[in-house]
Design a protein around this motif. Structure first.
Motif, mmCIF file in Angstrom:
data_model
loop_
_atom_site.group_PDB
_atom_site.id
_atom_site.type_symbol
_atom_site.label_atom_id
_atom_site.label_comp_id
_atom_site.label_asym_id
_atom_site.label_seq_id
_atom_site.Cartn_x
_atom_site.Cartn_y
_atom_site.Cartn_z
ATOM 1 N N SER A 159 -19.590 30.056 52.661
ATOM 2 C CA SER A 159 -19.545 31.474 53.022
ATOM 3 C C SER A 159 -18.249 32.138 52.574
ATOM 4 N N GLU A 160 -17.141 31.455 52.795
ATOM 5 C CA GLU A 160 -15.855 32.069 52.467
ATOM 6 C C GLU A 160 -15.387 31.689 51.072
ATOM 7 N N GLY A 161 -15.537 30.413 50.752
ATOM 8 C CA GLY A 161 -14.980 29.936 49.490
ATOM 9 C C GLY A 161 -15.931 30.146 48.331
ATOM 10 N N GLY A 162 -17.187 30.371 48.611
ATOM 11 C CA GLY A 162 -18.135 30.667 47.555
ATOM 12 C C GLY A 162 -18.464 29.484 46.672
ATOM 13 N N GLY A 163 -18.392 28.261 47.192
ATOM 14 C CA GLY A 163 -18.751 27.114 46.369
ATOM 15 C C GLY A 163 -19.486 26.091 47.187
ATOM 16 N N LYS A 164 -20.441 25.386 46.551
ATOM 17 C CA LYS A 164 -21.184 24.378 47.295
ATOM 18 C C LYS A 164 -20.454 23.052 47.307
ATOM 19 N N ASN A 165 -19.545 22.884 46.327
ATOM 20 C CA ASN A 165 -18.769 21.647 46.294
ATOM 21 C C ASN A 165 -17.567 21.799 47.221
ATOM 22 N N VAL A 166 -17.712 21.213 48.401
ATOM 23 C CA VAL A 166 -16.676 21.424 49.414
ATOM 24 C C VAL A 166 -15.326 20.911 48.942
ATOM 25 N N VAL A 167 -15.373 19.752 48.266
ATOM 26 C CA VAL A 167 -14.112 19.169 47.813
ATOM 27 C C VAL A 167 -13.394 20.139 46.891
ATOM 28 N N ASN A 168 -14.160 20.727 45.990
ATOM 29 C CA ASN A 168 -13.546 21.644 45.055
ATOM 30 C C ASN A 168 -13.028 22.887 45.769
ATOM 31 N N VAL A 169 -13.774 23.361 46.733
ATOM 32 C CA VAL A 169 -13.304 24.535 47.462
ATOM 33 C C VAL A 169 -12.030 24.202 48.228
ATOM 34 N N ILE A 170 -12.003 23.003 48.770
ATOM 35 C CA ILE A 170 -10.777 22.600 49.468
ATOM 36 C C ILE A 170 -9.608 22.620 48.495
ATOM 37 N N LEU A 171 -9.852 22.051 47.312
ATOM 38 C CA LEU A 171 -8.761 21.909 46.358
ATOM 39 C C LEU A 171 -8.275 23.247 45.831
ATOM 40 N N THR A 172 -9.226 24.127 45.509
ATOM 41 C CA THR A 172 -8.802 25.348 44.824
ATOM 42 C C THR A 172 -8.693 26.521 45.767
ATOM 43 N N ASP A 173 -9.096 26.366 46.989
ATOM 44 C CA ASP A 173 -9.039 27.531 47.861
ATOM 45 C C ASP A 173 -8.424 27.211 49.212
ATOM 46 N N ILE A 174 -9.124 26.392 49.985
ATOM 47 C CA ILE A 174 -8.659 26.183 51.357
ATOM 48 C C ILE A 174 -7.253 25.596 51.365
ATOM 49 N N ARG A 175 -7.076 24.555 50.538
ATOM 50 C CA ARG A 175 -5.757 23.957 50.487
ATOM 51 C C ARG A 175 -5.164 24.116 49.095
ATOM 52 N N ALA A 176 -5.322 25.303 48.537
ATOM 53 C CA ALA A 176 -4.835 25.530 47.175
ATOM 54 C C ALA A 176 -3.327 25.352 47.085
ATOM 55 N N LEU A 177 -2.652 25.602 48.190
ATOM 56 C CA LEU A 177 -1.194 25.456 48.148
ATOM 57 C C LEU A 177 -0.817 24.005 47.888
ATOM 58 N N ASP A 178 -1.536 23.092 48.518
ATOM 59 C CA ASP A 178 -1.287 21.677 48.256
ATOM 60 C C ASP A 178 -1.540 21.359 46.796
ATOM 61 N N THR A 179 -2.643 21.910 46.285
ATOM 62 C CA THR A 179 -2.960 21.646 44.880
ATOM 63 C C THR A 179 -1.872 22.202 43.982
ATOM 64 N N LEU A 180 -1.446 23.409 44.301
ATOM 65 C CA LEU A 180 -0.369 24.002 43.514
ATOM 66 C C LEU A 180 0.840 23.072 43.503
ATOM 67 N N GLY A 181 1.186 22.578 44.675
ATOM 68 C CA GLY A 181 2.306 21.651 44.748
ATOM 69 C C GLY A 181 2.065 20.418 43.914
ATOM 70 N N GLU A 182 0.892 19.843 44.042
ATOM 71 C CA GLU A 182 0.647 18.581 43.340
ATOM 72 C C GLU A 182 0.583 18.767 41.833
ATOM 73 N N ILE A 183 0.056 19.912 41.364
ATOM 74 C CA ILE A 183 0.058 20.058 39.902
ATOM 75 C C ILE A 183 1.468 20.259 39.388
ATOM 76 N N VAL A 184 2.314 20.891 40.185
ATOM 77 C CA VAL A 184 3.708 20.985 39.742
ATOM 78 C C VAL A 184 4.333 19.590 39.727
ATOM 79 N N VAL A 185 3.918 18.753 40.666
ATOM 80 C CA VAL A 185 4.386 17.368 40.622
ATOM 81 C C VAL A 185 4.019 16.753 39.274
ATOM 82 N N LEU A 186 2.792 17.018 38.845
ATOM 83 C CA LEU A 186 2.372 16.481 37.547
ATOM 84 C C LEU A 186 3.244 17.045 36.424
#
Lengths: 157, 85, 501, 770
Positions: free
Chosen positions: D704-731
């Motif tokens: 409903s909010e994230g607009g994606g059926k793949n929950v994992v992906n929504v978590i990564l790019t939306d719900i917890r996008a800040l974590d992802t942002l951090g981790e890609i900078v780690v990369l």
């Protein structure tokens, strides 16, 4: 036994050439599939990276430098993070746009998708960096004379 | 039923290959065995997808195919060079 | 305020991306780094002012509910430490720019961007209200500091970098496991929710989680017996890098430990923490006494001083925790200055070994003064900042009836002074030794001295502001120990659907 | 007003340290100006008997208030501190040669010390006093070590610092306790307290005072400090710093004198110091050391009197403090003059100085007589008051006080006699060659001598100053006064006896030729214990900081494993079930088997591949749990890791090194512990009741909010996008690090003789591949 001085056989070279576009198409698919299915920016980036590894081993030069790729990815991701604030929203807020794209059909794309582009760039950039750093091209074309190199190193140190 | 048997067989072959990975003895044995294991895994997933009509796992098959291929090539290359120097 | 919090975290990240793009153009890159760091520092100051005026700001990143998404919490504690931390990094960067004119080697192109990433990691670690995001912040700090540690590519640096990265990666692994424990037990990683749910857990699980995170954060904070990575790695790093590390990294470990262990009500771990604190003080200072090189002595002092903050935490009283907070505020600039001075000595003499350097008081009196102030502060001599911090801890210790730890703290102070006098006798007295050739340019010397002076001024500012700082620390301590304030601020007082079942 | 005193001093310090290099020895005269100012202020306050206070709150809740109070007592002491400071500065300008180095710094430090001392005297809160106390320790460290190229001076400075600063920490403890026990804000209105807290505070404060005032056994730093230039000795070690302990005892006595330990402990310190100091003064051959030991003895007398704390005793103590400051400063100045003019202070080499240095002799004689307590000198009525005070006590205290004061005084007279006889009258009759007089040195000493002499004439005025000062400490001191001629009282007879006995003893000892200079007993012990603690520290450091990375890792894992002990009790065994299905079981067994197998593989690449198979099997576990995204990621990551290994392994040896059996066993043991710990932790923390899972909510809102059926992906790019942002900078950082590290020719190559701290020995870690 492959002749060490000329690099991999034409078969490998040809195989890699053929595999490249295929893999890239899959990468694009995986990238867009990510929203509703397994996949996403990370997987796509790794796929692109895998292609680069292959090409590198087959003796093709790396098409990009790592750092611009990494820097661009970072800037894109950060921009997506900060952009919602221009509209007065919380940062990293999601903006969803629905549109119809050729071949892929109706796609709900949001700022998350742009964010994912950043992820892809960075992941493939990492692989380029690793290849570059480890001088993977050596795997393809071994140094002309290993023994000679060693004596040089000893002399200089 | 058929599907289950097929998947079981894939899993068994995959496990057999894995045992080869562990036992070796040579590096080449391990590399080939790992490739076999991956292919078996892909087979299992593909069979499952075919029987249920679910496409969820299909991207995995595609990705694993490409990446597995890459890994095998890299390792072969490494083996080649290791033997030459 | 939402924008400012975002700026403090994403700002330096974006700047590091731009910095990487233009990394070959030195002046531009330096300017971007400086701008990024200044912006972060300004954001931190704005945040502190706002928090003082309007109270805690909570940002729900992406607008998600705390149960699912990430929250960033700028309370007084976070804002205060953020200000100190970002200002410190800014000063060190100026020093680093000055040092560029000297004979230091290595790939300078990545220093600025990495410093920015480190800053972002520090901001994130300080501001996050989410245990998993904290893990991410630790990763950011870890990788960027590893690159900073080894970027000159010297053999000794690579070797110590290995120790550094292996131990810290192990700590990260333990952190992940800890997250698994916490999530399994409470179904959340939000710190406010944890503060609510952890105290209700079965005692065994609760204490297990507390101890486990003590190990995780203790490794980051260089607590006994988990500190060994620090004195091995710090002295080999380039000056500016060590200055940031010494000032910040272990302190972030202490910061999160104070936050986590107070909010989740781990009072019964007090004795364990106190024992670790005492041993950390003593073993650290013993190590310092044993060394013969300025940077190595100082590195062991980093460890020893951690003990004092742990002591404050271990008392689990308002006075104790407030003392620990104040100590934290005082330590960040002081430790940084000390290493910057170590850098000045090295710049002048080519090395910092007590046996090879001498007579600097006569030749470079400025360095002597710049050393003396933080050294006295470290030893807790009034009127310098260390005194107020130490006094508050000792007062708290006596009030809590923990005489043993007070005695240990005093003894460790004594040895701290002794080892400072060792540096003084070795480096500043004795026959003057000739300066190293080639000498750094006038301009770069000026910049480095200026940056160090600014940092010294920072430590003196802590002295001047000790009163307000103490009041703030006390308030912080009260809120942390109470916990409910934080929970209400983060989750809101009317939390219909969010409440735990 | 009071702040201006300190401000003027600090300004002076700044000015002198800036222009000092150019002024050379004249910077002492600049440094004298602030002291003269504060001396004037103190004198005015003393004569007018006014009380001024000033304070500012530093940290209110910690009771950290800086308060100054210029009252009868503090203005009296402040006048001594600043007045003698002015004279010492003048003296120093004559003492140093025109070419001496670093005099600007020295003068600035001296002025800084004076400011600290002033602060200590004026302090009206414990923390003001503590602050000044520590600053006097630090500045005196700098002054004693003035000859920074001389190792003896450096050692002496370190010794003084360790003892006095150590005493400072004791004082810190004492003040914290005192603050708790006696909740008065100001030192000047502390109420008498008793009880455990007060007793502890009393002990700690007396010990601190003893370190600063060089009381046995903490006196050992003082003789060493004589290494300092004589102006320092004259100022710090006679008139001022050593008096800090006395001031502390005086100020703290109203609050703590009622405690059971105060008098016995103080009297013990004081008596021991009186006797041992006097014996030291009788043994030593260096004129300056004789005076230093004499100081220890005199300070002991003051501490004894203050510890008894009766009205008379306090009065006597302050009188002696006053007299002592004047005559001891003068004597030090004379010794310094002798040192400069003859080139030695060794009494065996001095001869016939009474003829060649008449002025100095005169001053020394006057001062010495004052020290011995002989009329018509200032010291006489003071000593008389002390004896009176002892007689005024009752019972056992009276006996103790009389014995201590009489015994100590006899010895004092003896070493005074010896001092005059050996320094001025000693030798073989042919006078030692003497350089011309320097008036800048002679004048201050002469002035002090005159004070001693004329002080006797103005005893009434002096009484008017001393009495209010004593009253500040003990309000029963009102009735006493210094008397020029007491008549044939008991006290006078005792005094006469003391002088006679002491003179005879001194004469006898000065006849005895001693050849070897005695050592300061205990000084070596201090140096040895400092060095010893460094040695112990070295052992500890070598133990814990052994430099072996595998060792660190083992410690850490073991500690982490111990941390899971509380979990054990919380395990809910009923909750433990087998696998959800057969595939899981098979895969789990396989994962475990592969993990064990990986430890048995000898080649690195082999191990990497086996670990890869662990990863693939875990991907299989994800399949059985229905997590396709994790499967994909896991497979990709495993493959990339294997590829990375292959690329990186080119730089390492192909096989693992072999280890000894013990090491192997330890590693296996710790690994098993770690495994058990993780298992225990997870089992325990997963026990119920846990809050309901929020997975349902997550997947609903993801769509409903994230607009994606793949929950994992929504978590990564939306719900917890800040974590992802951090981790890609780690990369990004990892990539940058890889490039920075590997793409450069290393500056140094690991040399074989360097002990490797790497987990495995490597042949080519730094990547010298070009």
């Amino acid at each position: 036994m492959i002749d060490q001085t000329t690099g991999p056989s034409p078969i490998v070279s040809l195989g890699v050439r053929a595999a490249t576009p295929l893999a890239l198409v899959i990468a694009v698919f995986v990238f867009f599939a990510g929203h509703n299915r397994p996949g996403g920016g990370f997987a796509a980036g790794l796929l692109i990276g895998a292609v680069l590894v292959l090409r590198s081993i087959a003796g093709f030069p790396l098409p990009f430098r790592a750092i611009p790729l990494l820097a661009t990815g970072t800037i894109i991701a950060c921009t997506v993070a900060l952009a919602p604030m221009l509209w007065g929203n919380v940062f990293l807020d999601q903006v969803v746009v629905e549109q119809t794209l050729p071949l892929l059909g109706k796609v709900k794309s949001g700022s998350a998708l742009v964010f994912d582009i950043g992820v892809t760039l960075i992941v493939s950039g990492l692989i380029v960096a690793v290849l570059d750093g480890f001088r993977a091209d050596h795997l393809a074309t071994p140094p002309p004379d290993l023994a000679n190199e060693k004596t040089n190193a000893e002399n200089s140190s | 039923m058929i599907t289950s048997i097929a998947i079981a067989l894939f899993v068994v072959s995959s496990l057999c290959a894995m045992i080869r990975v562990i036992r070796g003895p040579g590096l080449a044995d391990r590399v080939i065995a790992l490739d076999v294991a991956l292919v078996a895994l892909m087979g299992a997933i593909a069979t499952k997808a075919a029987s249920t009509g679910s496409t969820t796992y299909l991207p995995i098959v595609a990705v694993v195919a490409i990446v597995g291929f890459t890994a095998t090539v890299v390792m072969t290359r490494f083996l080649e060079q290791g033997s030459s120097s | 305020m939402n924008a400012i919090i975002a700026l403090a975290i994403v700002g330096p990240l974006a700047a590091s991306g731009i910095g990487l793009l233009v990394r070959e153009r030195h002046h531009l890159r330096d300017a971007i780094t400086l701008m990024g760091l200044s912006a972060t520092a300004l954001a931190a100051i704005a945040l502190l002012i706002d928090v003082q005026r309007n109270g805690t700001t909570v940002v729900r990143v992406g607008g998600w509910d705390p149960e699912l998404g990430i929250v960033l919490v700028a309370d007084q504690f976070a804002a205060l430490i953020l200000v100190v931390a970002t200002l410190t990094i800014l000063v060190v960067d100026i020093f680093a720019i000055g040092q560029r004119g000297t004979a230091s080697t290595g790939d300078q192109t990545v220093v600025g961007p990495m410093l920015l990433v480190l800053t972002a990691g520090v901001s994130l670690a300080i501001l996050t209200g989410d245990l998993f995001t904290l893990f991410v912040a630790f990763e950011l700090i870890l990788v960027s500091s590893y690159v900073l540690l080894t970027h000159q590519g010297r053999a000794a640096q690579l070797r110590s970098g290995m120790t550094y990265v292996v131990i810290n990666l192990l700590a990260s692994t333990l952190f992940l496991l800890g997250l698994a424990y916490v999530y399994a037990a409470t179904r959340t990683v939000n710190i406010a929710l944890l503060a609510e749910r952890i105290p209700e857990l079965d005692d065994g699980v609760r204490l297990g989680i507390g101890l486990w995170f003590l190990v995780v954060f203790g490794t980051k904070a260089a607590m006994f017996p988990l500190f060994s990575w620090l004195p091995d790695s710090y002295p080999t790093a380039p000056t500016t890098v060590t200055a940031v590390f010494a000032g910040l990294l272990t302190k972030i470990g202490v910061y999160v430990m104070i936050r986590f262990h107070t909010l989740t009500g781990m009072d019964d771990l007090g004795p364990v923490i106190l024992v670790a604190a005492g041993l950390t003080m003593l073993v650290g200072v013993a190590g310092a006494l044993a060394q013969n090189d300025v940077k190595r002595i100082l590195s062991f002092h980093v460890v020893s001083q951690i003990g004092y903050m742990l002591m404050g935490l271990g008392l689990f009283s308002v006075a104790g925790v407030a003392g620990a907070v104040l100590f934290l505020v005082h330590q960040i600039p002081v430790k940084t200055v000390m290493f910057l001075v170590g850098g000045l000595i090295e710049d002048d003499q080519g090395n910092s070994s007590l046996d090879k350097v001498g007579g600097l008081a006569a030749r470079r009196p400025i360095i002597a003064v710049l050393f003396a102030i933080p050294a006295l502060s470290l030893a807790g001599i009034p009127p310098f900042s260390g005194f107020v911090a130490k006094l508050s801890l000792i007062d708290a210790g006596i009030n809590a009836g923990s005489v043993a730890i007070v005695v240990v703290a005093l003894v460790a102070s004594m040895f701290t002074l002794l080892s400072m006098s060792k540096i003084w006798l070795g480096v500043f007295w004795r026959e003057p030794t000739p300066p190293s050739e080639p000498a750094s340019s006038k301009a770069s010397k000026r910049t480095m001295n200026g940056a160090t002076m600014a940092a010294v001024a920072g430590t003196l500012a802590v002295v001047a502001l000790a009163g307000p700082l103490w009041n703030m620390s006390e308030e912080i301590a009260r809120d942390l120990l109470d916990g409910q304030t934080y929970i209400d601020e983060v989750l809101g007082t009317d939390r219909g659907g969010v409440a735990s079942p | 007003m009071l702040w201006s005193l300190l401000v003027v001093h600090l300004l002076g310090v700044a000015v002198v340290s800036m222009v000092g290099a150019r002024l050379a020895r004249w910077s002492f005269l600049v440094a004298a100006l602030p002291m003269a100012f504060s001396a004037t202020v103190a004198a005015i306050a003393l004569v007018d008997q006014t009380t001024t206070r000033a304070e500012f709150t530093w940290v209110g809740p910690l009771d950290l208030t800086i308060a100054l109070r210029l009252d009868a007592f503090s203005s009296f002491i402040a006048l001594l501190v600043s007045g003698i400071g002015v004279l010492v500065c003048v003296y120093a300008a004559g003492y140093f040669s025109a070419s001496a180095q670093g005099l600007g710094r020295f003068a600035a430090t001296l002025l800084g010390f004076s400011a600290a001392m002033l602060g200590l005297v004026l302090a009206d809160t414990v923390w003001t006093m503590f602050l000044s106390w520590e600053l006097t320790s630090i500045t005196s460290f700098l002054l004693v070590g003035h000859q920074r190229t001389d190792p003896v001076a450096r050692t002496a400075a370190r010794r003084a610092l360790v003892i006095t600063a150590g005493g400072g920490l004791v004082l810190l403890g004492g003040f914290v306790v005192l603050n708790d026990a006696a909740p008065g804000r100001y030192l000047s209105d502390l109420e008498p307290v008793t009880g455990t807290g007060a007793t502890v505070a009393a002990i700690l404060i007396l010990i601190a005072a003893a370190t600063k005032s060089a009381q046995v056994p903490f006196h050992i730093w003082l003789p060493g400090a004589m290494k300092a230039p004589t102006p320092v000795s004259a100022y710090l070690h006679s008139a001022t710093m050593v008096k800090a302990g006395v001031v502390l005892v005086a100020v703290a006595s109203p609050a703590l004198a009622q405690t059971s330990v105060w008098t016995p402990l103080g009297v013990t310190f004081g008596t021991a110091s009186m006797v041992w100091g006097a014996i030291g003064a009788l043994r030593h051959l260096d004129a300056k050391l004789i005076l230093a030991w004499g100081t220890v003895s005199q300070l002991g007398l003051m501490i004894v009197l203050l510890s008894f704390g009766s009205g008379k005793a306090v009065f006597a103590a302050i009188s002696i403090l006053f007299a002592h400051a004047i005559f001891k400063a003068a004597l030090f100045m004379i010794v310094g003059e002798i040192d400069i003019r003859t080139g030695t202070r060794d009494i065996r080499e001095l001869s016939g100085l009474y003829r060649s240095m008449p002025l100095a002799y005169g001053v020394a004689l006057v001062s010495s007589l004052s020290m011995a307590g002989v009329p018509p000198m200032l010291g006489f009525p003071a000593k008389e008051a002390a004896v009176e005070a002892a007689l005024g006590l009752s019972g056992g205290e009276r006996t103790v006080a009389l014995v201590a004061i009489i015994g100590g005084s006899v010895l004092t007279v003896a070493y005074t006699a010896r001092f005059i006889l050996t320094v001025f009258h000693g030798g073989n009759g042919t006078p030692t060659a003497v350089a011309p007089r320097r008036w800048l040195m002679a004048a201050p000493a002469a002035f002090l001598g005159a004070c001693t002499l004329f002080g006797f004439a103005f005893l009434g005025n002096i009484t008017d100053w001393v009495r209010p000062a004593a009253v500040t400490i003990n309000n029963k001191a009102e009735v006493y006064s210094l008397i020029r001629w007491p008549g044939l009282t008991d006290a006078f007879l005792i005094s006469a006896g003391i002088v006679a006995a002491g003179a005879a003893l001194g004469w006898a000892i000065s006849r005895r030729a001693t050849d070897t200079a005695p050592r300061t007993i205990g000084a070596d012990t201090v140096d040895m214990s400092i060095d010893g603690s460094i040695t112990i520290a070295r052992h500890i450091a070598a133990r814990v900081q052994h430099g072996s990375l595998p060792g660190y890792v083992l410690t850490m894992v073991a500690v982490a494993a111990l941390a899971t002990i509380p979990f054990i009790g919380a395990i809910d065994f009923d909750m433990i079930t087998g696998a959800d299905n057969a595939a899981q079981m098979v895969l789990a067994i396989f994962v475990a088997a592969s993990a064990v197998a990986s430890t048995q593989v000898r080649t690195r690449l082999g191990a990497a591949l086996v670990l890869g198979s662990v990863g693939f099997a875990i991907a299989g576990l994800f399949v059985t749990s229905g997590a396709p995204d994790l499967v994909l990621t896991q497979l990709l990551v495993e493959t990339v890791i294997v590829v990375g290994f292959v690329l990186g392994l080119g730089r390492l040896t192909t096989t693992f090194p072999r280890h000894g059996a013990l090491w192997q066993t330890t590693r296996i043991g710790v690994s098993l512990m770690a495994a058990a710990a993780v298992a225990v932790g997870l089992t325990a923390s997963a026990r119920g009741p846990v809050p309901a899972s929020n997975v349902e909510r997550l997947s609903d809102e993801a769509v409903s909010e994230g607009g994606g059926k793949n929950v994992v992906n929504v978590i990564l790019t939306d719900i917890r996008a800040l974590d992802t942002l951090g981790e890609i900078v780690v990369l990004v950082v990892v990539a940058v690090g890889v490039l920075a590290l590997l793409r450069r020719r290393p500056e140094v190559v690991l040399s074989p003789d360097e002990p490797s701290r790497l987990p495995e020995p490597t042949d080519n870690l730094t990547g010298a591949d070009r």
